[in-house]
Design an enzyme around this catalytic site. Structure first.
Site, PDB file in Angstrom:
ATOM      1  N   CYS A 167       1.696  27.059  49.577  1.00 29.84           N
ATOM      2  CA  CYS A 167       0.736  26.597  48.565  1.00 29.84           C
ATOM      3  C   CYS A 167      -0.288  25.633  49.151  1.00 29.84           C
ATOM      4  CB  CYS A 167       1.464  25.949  47.396  1.00 29.84           C
ATOM      5  SG  CYS A 167       2.462  24.515  47.856  1.00 29.84           S
ATOM      6  N   GLU A 216       6.436  16.044  42.322  1.00 29.93           N
ATOM      7  CA  GLU A 216       7.670  16.505  42.937  1.00 29.93           C
ATOM      8  C   GLU A 216       8.147  15.523  44.003  1.00 29.93           C
ATOM      9  OE1 GLU A 216       9.422  20.024  42.794  1.00 29.93           O
ATOM     10  OE2 GLU A 216       8.772  19.279  40.850  1.00 29.93           O
ATOM     11  N   GLU A 275       4.536  22.313  39.928  1.00 28.76           N
ATOM     12  CA  GLU A 275       3.779  22.351  41.185  1.00 28.76           C
ATOM     13  C   GLU A 275       3.285  23.774  41.360  1.00 28.76           C
ATOM     14  OE1 GLU A 275       2.448  23.157  44.492  1.00 28.76           O
ATOM     15  OE2 GLU A 275       4.541  23.176  45.172  1.00 28.76           O
ATOM     16  N   ASN A 333       8.521  31.672  48.670  1.00 23.66           N
ATOM     17  CA  ASN A 333       7.838  31.561  49.965  1.00 23.66           C
ATOM     18  C   ASN A 333       8.557  30.663  50.972  1.00 23.66           C
ATOM     19  OD1 ASN A 333       7.074  29.442  48.149  1.00 23.66           O
ATOM     20  ND2 ASN A 333       5.380  28.904  49.488  1.00 23.66           N
TER      21      ASN A 333
END
Length: 474
Positions: free
Chosen positions: A278, A453, A244, A146
């Site tokens: 997300c 992350e 994630e 994405n």
């Protein structure tokens, strides 16, 4: 790295075309070739680790900054490629994706120069304790489709800044800009083997990377289902994991919210990048006293978003990566679609009519148990529902398996802090969206992932040293 990546990329493109022709029948030989590519990449990364990890933070910083400069110099070429490969608008690629990729390298190039260690003294015992950080080794980095270069560089930059070497696998659906970056590595002064990029399907190349015994660390961004398999496959090796994953992110709008600021920001948080982020908002809870006004204004503004050719700089919503089916499910469950899919007509240029395009869609009168309120849609679809009390909305916002991000809109400072503390989300914004400080670790709760992350903590091994200081000189 460039030559290896170039060969791997072209081999993978041939493999993917053949796979389509043979209806996804993959020969054993082709599978072995993908595993061999991963094996070669890991070997190169392992061999490069001693030299790269021994370089000073300043030396590594200078190389990261040079790579950032080179990407920025070619920003337009990267943006055009990202838009064509992923389907996002050229405007979003120019203003968000590629600038953020540049910033990722620059931020961590600077941050690595300003690390401090923790130190405590036990004077009565004559002891000093302090922390020491060291790189882990070969980092396996698996990035999604994405935000291709944006998220790939967000993994690579902190990993190599810390002194690790990497084997990165971009999504097989959007790997063009990763290949373009490979061409700049040598020019930036990145030593051979420090950054290795393998191209292939997740079930083959990705699994080979996850299972490799010489890759002690895996950073993955993607679906919860894939993360479960990664966890299973990496368990025998006790690998360090950062996963994630998905989100079903709520926005909570209290009746004292500034709607002039809230509505345009919530539109952006719902539909930016076709809703394929997300962190996008897919559940909007509005306090009943302002529900009607919010809904009227929100729908009116959503209808203004232009859908069309991603190369058109006036377009707000580009092409989806795949066909969307959630709206029909919502209607079957009794929900009301106020605008977008199935309600408004979509006029596309002739050359785009066979693609996956979708108008920003707003759904109301939907139950909390509905699939549209429980499952991650990953498209330009958001649900708007009413609530009455603070206690009620916290319970409803937390009633999903995910816990990635949330947004709270209110002018009451005490309420903002109370609600943010009780929301089961790794990240909570108040009166804004997508404001990020890369100094802070990022990640979700529940089915939205484990680990963090974008943090040096993940890419470093931290050890505690104890030094005993003799009380008397001998």
């Amino acid at each position: 790295h460039f030559l290896q990546a170039w060969k791997a990329a072209h081999k993978f493109l041939e493999f993917r075309e053949k796979q389509e022709l043979q209806k996804n029948t993959v020969s054993r030989k082709e599978t072995i070739e993908l595993w061999d590519s991963v094996e070669a990449a890991v070997k190169a990364a392992k061999n490069a680790f001693p030299i790269w990890s021994s370089k000073s933070p300043l030396e590594r910083s200078q190389i990261l900054n040079k790579l950032a400069d080179l990407i920025e110099h070619d920003l337009e070429a990267f943006a055009q490629a990202e838009s064509k490969d992923q389907g996002k608008t050229i405007t979003f690629a120019r203003t968000v994706d590629i600038p953020r990729a540049v910033y990722n390298f620059r931020f961590f190039a600077s941050s690595i120069l300003h690390h401090t260690a923790e130190c405590t003294e036990m004077a009565t015992m004559g002891c000093v304790h302090y922390t020491s950080r060291a790189p882990v080794g070969v980092a396996g980095l698996i990035s999604p489709w994405n935000l291709p270069l944006y998220l790939l560089t967000w993994k690579i930059a902190p990993a190599i800044a810390c002194g690790n070497t990497v084997v990165a696998k971009p999504s097989e659906m959007t790997s063009v800009t990763a290949w373009m970056m490979c061409k700049l590595l040598e020019k930036a002064g990145v030593p051979h083997g420090v950054v290795n990029v393998v191209f292939g399907m997740g079930t083959k190349a990705g699994e080979a990377l996850v299972c490799h015994p010489d890759v002690p660390l895996i950073s993955f961004t993607g679906s919860t289902l894939t993360a479960q398999r990664i966890t299973e496959k990496s368990a025998p090796h006790c690998k360090r994991l950062s996963l994630e994953l998905g989100g079903k992110n709520p926005a909570i709008v209290f009746d004292d919210a500034d709607l002039a600021q809230c509505i345009p920001t919530t539109l952006r948080s719902s539909f930016a990048n076709q809703g394929e982020i997300c962190l996008c908002t897919s559940r909007i809870f509005v306090q009943r006293g302002i529900y009607s006004e919010f809904l009227k204004r929100f729908v009116a503004e959503a209808k203004k978003w232009k859908v069309g050719n991603p190369s058109d700089p006036t377009v707000d919503v580009g092409a989806l990566i795949s066909k969307e089916s959630y709206v029909k499910k919502a209607q079957a469950e009794g929900a009301r679609v106020l605008c977008g899919e199935g309600v408004d007509s979509l006029a596309l240029p002739a050359g785009n009519r066979k693609g996956y395009f979708m108008l920003p869609t707003v759904i109301a009168e939907v139950k909390d148990e509905s699939c549209c309120m429980q499952e991650e849609i990953f498209g330009p679809v958001t649900c708007v529902v009413a609530f009455d009390t603070e206690e009620e909305v916290i319970e409803r916002a937390n009633s999903v398996k995910y816990g990635l991000a949330a947004t709270v809109w209110s002018s009451n400072v005490g309420r903002v802090h109370r609600v943010a503390k009780r929301l089961q989300s790794g990240l909570v914004w108040t009166n804004c969206w997508l404001v990020r400080d890369l100094n802070l670790p990022f990640g979700g709760m529940k089915a939205s992932g484990v680990g963090r992350e974008g943090s040096f903590v993940f890419f470093n091994q931290v050890s505690h040293k104890l030094v005993h200081i003799p009380q008397k000189e001998k």
